[in-house]
Every structure is written in structure tokens, then in C-alpha cells.
Design an enzyme around this catalytic site. Sequence first.
Site, PDB file in Angstrom:
ATOM      1  N   LEU A 134       0.857  -1.177   0.000  1.00 45.24           N
ATOM      2  CA  LEU A 134       0.000   0.000   0.000  1.00 45.24           C
ATOM      3  C   LEU A 134       0.900   1.236   0.000  1.00 45.24           C
ATOM      4  O   LEU A 134       2.007   1.207   0.544  1.00 45.24           O
ATOM      5  CB  LEU A 134      -0.890   0.037   1.254  1.00 45.24           C
ATOM      6  CG  LEU A 134      -1.999  -1.014   1.372  1.00 45.24           C
ATOM      7  CD1 LEU A 134      -2.675  -0.899   2.731  1.00 45.24           C
ATOM      8  CD2 LEU A 134      -3.024  -0.856   0.260  1.00 45.24           C
ATOM      9  N   ASP A 135       0.411   2.336  -0.600  1.00 46.34           N
ATOM     10  CA  ASP A 135       1.139   3.608  -0.499  1.00 46.34           C
ATOM     11  C   ASP A 135       1.370   3.930   0.972  1.00 46.34           C
ATOM     12  O   ASP A 135       0.553   3.577   1.837  1.00 46.34           O
ATOM     13  CB  ASP A 135       0.323   4.754  -1.106  1.00 46.34           C
ATOM     14  CG  ASP A 135       0.245   4.670  -2.622  1.00 46.34           C
ATOM     15  OD1 ASP A 135       1.040   3.930  -3.211  1.00 46.34           O
ATOM     16  OD2 ASP A 135      -0.627   5.347  -3.194  1.00 46.34           O
ATOM     17  N   MET A 136       2.441   4.629   1.242  1.00 49.32           N
ATOM     18  CA  MET A 136       2.765   5.007   2.615  1.00 49.32           C
ATOM     19  C   MET A 136       1.588   5.721   3.290  1.00 49.32           C
ATOM     20  O   MET A 136       1.276   5.473   4.463  1.00 49.32           O
ATOM     21  CB  MET A 136       4.000   5.904   2.617  1.00 49.32           C
ATOM     22  CG  MET A 136       4.448   6.342   3.994  1.00 49.32           C
ATOM     23  SD  MET A 136       5.956   7.328   3.899  1.00 49.32           S
ATOM     24  CE  MET A 136       6.231   7.697   5.631  1.00 49.32           C
ATOM     25  N   THR A 169      -1.595   5.500   2.658  1.00 53.94           N
ATOM     26  CA  THR A 169      -2.839   4.727   2.695  1.00 53.94           C
ATOM     27  C   THR A 169      -2.824   3.728   3.841  1.00 53.94           C
ATOM     28  O   THR A 169      -1.832   3.043   4.065  1.00 53.94           O
ATOM     29  CB  THR A 169      -3.033   3.967   1.365  1.00 53.94           C
ATOM     30  OG1 THR A 169      -2.980   4.896   0.285  1.00 53.94           O
ATOM     31  CG2 THR A 169      -4.362   3.244   1.332  1.00 53.94           C
TER      32      THR A 169
END
Length: 562
Positions: free
Chosen positions: A409-411, A413
Site C-alpha cells: 500500500l502507499d505510505m 494509505t
Amino acid sequence: MQQQDPKSKFLTFQQEISQIVLPSQFNYPFYYEPHPLCIIAADELKEYLLNQTDFEHNFGLDSKTNGLVIGKMFGVMVVQNQEGKIGYLAAFSGKMAGRNNHQYFVPPVFDMRAEGSFFLTGEIEIHQFTLEIERIETTQEYLKAKNKLAELQETLKTGVSDRKVTIQLNKINRKLIRHENALIKPEEIENLEAELSQLSKDEQIELKKFTAYHKRAIEIARSEFKVFEDQIFQLKDKRAKGSAALQQRLFENYAFLNGHGNKKSLLDIFVKDLRTQPPAGAGECSAPKLLQYAFLHNLKPIAIAEFWWGQAPPAEVRMHGHFYPACRSKCLPILTHMLDGLDVETNPLLSQAGSEEQVKVIFEDEYIAVVNKAAEFLSVPGIVLTDSVKTRMKARYPDATGPLLVHRLDMSTSGILLIAKTEEAHKFLQRQFINRSIHKRYLAVLEGIVEKDEGEIILPMRVDLDDRPRQLICYEHGKYAKTTYKVLDRKDNKTRIHFFPHTGRTHQLRLHAAHALGLNAPIVGDDIYGEKSDRLHLHAEWISFVHPGTGERMEVEVEAAF
């Protein structure tokens, strides 16, 4: 917008600011919330842009304005002069209205287009090579030699092809003659065979003569044309060398001061230190211009902010009037040097707290674990930060085999991540991602109202090479990206929504939400495509997959914290 001195770029605030507390440190320009003084300065600059008559530039805000639509990034920097007076400076990126010098705005770090500059002189000299190349390529002698060579090459190609077809047809015809005369006398057959054989040899000889003649003619024509080609090659070589030399000289003249008063050129910063060429437009952004002017005029930098004004480029997400961090590819190396000597805030992204709540295990067995990752926490170790979901899982499961993380996951998110404890389990789950048989649902809150209750977004994406990790919409080089969505509710000019990604591109949901061709409504707290807030309001709340041990479909859901 007012100035103390018409020759100075030091701007005085139009409203009372004495009660506003100054920041204790200069803000980190790549991740910040604008200081109240920066917001006031930006508002005054926006008011000026709306009402000014000093220049004409089409920002795309008024259909009556002529010219190519070009939105601009503007910057303001709060400064203190030697008398202790607080004011601010204003700047714009690149050129505006065809010029890089305008009233109220600080000048460029180096004015390459100043009258009589070496750059303009060099450009004229380089352009002379282009004009001479164009002159040669339009002369009758050049065109005649070029056309003669092309015609001979085509004649050879067509002639050889036609003759080979004729030879093949004649060969078939001779075979028919032999068949028809199979019952004649032996001595007549011998004479016929000799005659047919000679015809075959004559055809081959004629083909060789034709080929040799035209190859010789082509060699002569190519030699005549090469005289012009050599002239053009020499001119292009001189032009390329002149352009490279001019570029190097330009790099040397873009010299940036820092807080210690030390200078570094683009050549020093990029070529010598980073061993790479400076990207196009390096040094022309707002932030370097503002800091350079402050250092040159003994003004103390207090705080900085940048905002976008006008329509966004078609591929990008830029919201009119919104604040944005400085770009990384061009500005990070330059500002790393320029901010040296100033008391600057630490990058907030480097100050992760080590709370156990950042990675909470919500399910585990001998095959897998399912965790809930907090927002602003890395999935995998970074260059500077090493604390991440992966490092936590390595410590928790020291005997696990394989890469552990099945996806990321994106940092920014939060939400569900799958962990595989064995290499076999990892491969089993990975195959489901590749086959797109794993289903995921994200919850998001968007700035603005999405009118349609549900739909799909298909917009191809690629990384912005000038400002990683920002992504662009690109129909030429972008990768296919598809998202479906379903609106949950609308309230206070915000939309709660479910996203269902069918592909897993970096920043896919963020870009599809924010882009004008998508939902045109950035996710709340999106510091890249929208506006910074307490956090990014995007959460991976539900996942469905086939368990690698039981073979049964499993569903996991984790409620969002927002």
C-alpha cells in the site's frame, strides 16, 4: 500588494500581521502546511493576479483571454529585512507572458535572455548552422543528387524483382516444353535441352549485368550525394558541440547561494555531485528564485509556500489556487544545497513513531497473516526509513520463508495487507493477484461532490519523470489502469465512496479521483494531488482471496479510522 521601494522586490503586507507568531524554523518545502503568513501573502498575490494590468498571460481562467493556456506555479516567501521588518517575496516558475522578469516578482537566478547575454549570442550562432543546413537541403544540386540516388536504387530494386519473376516464369515454361517434347527422338531432345539450358544461362547473365551496371551507377550517385551529406554532417556536428558547450556554460552560470553564503552551480549540484545532467528547467522554479533573492539582499527566510494558478496541463492534476510542495527532481538537489545554513524543520515523513498500532495483526495461521497498516507508515523499508510492515513481520516471524509481503500500500494509505509465511503460500497468493482473482475494496472521502452514483474510470498512467512519485495520465506511454466506484453518501461538499481497483498502479485511486478526466475530486488529505490534511482519507478496508492452505475463499474487513 505594496512595495517599500519600487526597485526592491520586498513586499509589505497589506493587513495587520503583528499578532501572528513567526515560525521557529523554516518549513521543509517538500512536505508542509502553509504558515498563516504564507497564506496571507498568497492571498494578496492572488488578488494581484486577478486585477493586474502589468502583463497579459492566458492562465485559462477567462475564455476572453487570447493565447496558449499555460497555468503557473507561484511562490511566496515570508522574509525579514535588516531593520527587522517582516514582508514577503513573490516568484513564478519558468517564464510568464513570454518573459522571465516582471514587476513585483523576484528575477531569475540567471537571466539567460538578458539583452546581449552569451546565451542569446550563442543561440544565434547555433541557429546559423541550422539555417545553413536548411539552405543546403533546398538547393537544386542537393535535391537533384538525392533524387537521382533514390531513383537508381528504386530502379535496381524493381528491375531485379521483375527479372527474377520473369526468370521463374521462363523456368516453368521450359519445364512444360520438356514435358511436351518427351517423346521426340533422342538427338532432338539433346538439341532442345541444350537450347533451353542456354536460355537459362542467358537470363542469369543478363540479370548479373543489369545488377552490376546499376550498382555501379548507384555508387557514383551515392558518391556525388555524399559530398552534400558530409557538409551537413559537419554542420550538425558543429551545432551539437556548440549547443553542448552553451549548455555547460549555462549550467555554470546558474549559481545558487546557501545559508552559509557558499555558491554551487547546476554543474556542481547535478553533474559533479549526482553524476547526472540537470533536468530541463532546473533552477527556474519559484523556490530557488526566492531563496536566491533573499540571500543576495540580506533578507532572512522565514517560511515558504507555493500554489498553482490556472488550468492544469492535460496530463497532470493541479488544482487552481491550491498549495503544493516543491518538485523533487529539479528542486530537491538544488534546495538541499540552498537550505544548508538555515534552521529548517526535519522532514516530517522521517519522524515515524514506533507504535505497535502501526501494524496490527488481525488474523494469522500457519500459512498467512493479515495486518492492518496505519497511514503514513511504509510497506517496505525506504532509503532513509527502515521501519516498515516488512521489517516488523521479519521480526515477528523469523522462521518465515519467502518475501513475506504479497502486495503493498502507499505510505499514506491505511488498511489491509496480506503476509505469506511460506514461499509456497506467497506464490499461491501472487498468482491470484496476477490472475486478478483477488478482490479489494477501498473506502475514501473526496473533496467535492461526485454526481454519478457509480461508474468506472479507465485512464492510462505513468510516472512523472520530472517529479517522482507523482503520476500522470498518458495515452502514449501510460499503462492501462481501471477503477470502478460506488458512492456511499454526500455531505458538506464531500463524497464518501467505495473504490474497486481492477489494476494496481502506483497512486491509481488518488490520480483517478483527482484528475479532471476522472472524478475531478481529490481524496481528502492528498498532499500530492489535492491538499494536505490530518491524513490521507483512503483505507483498504476489505479483501477477498482463496486461502493457500484450505483452498476456500476468505474475506477480511477492517473499519477505517476516519
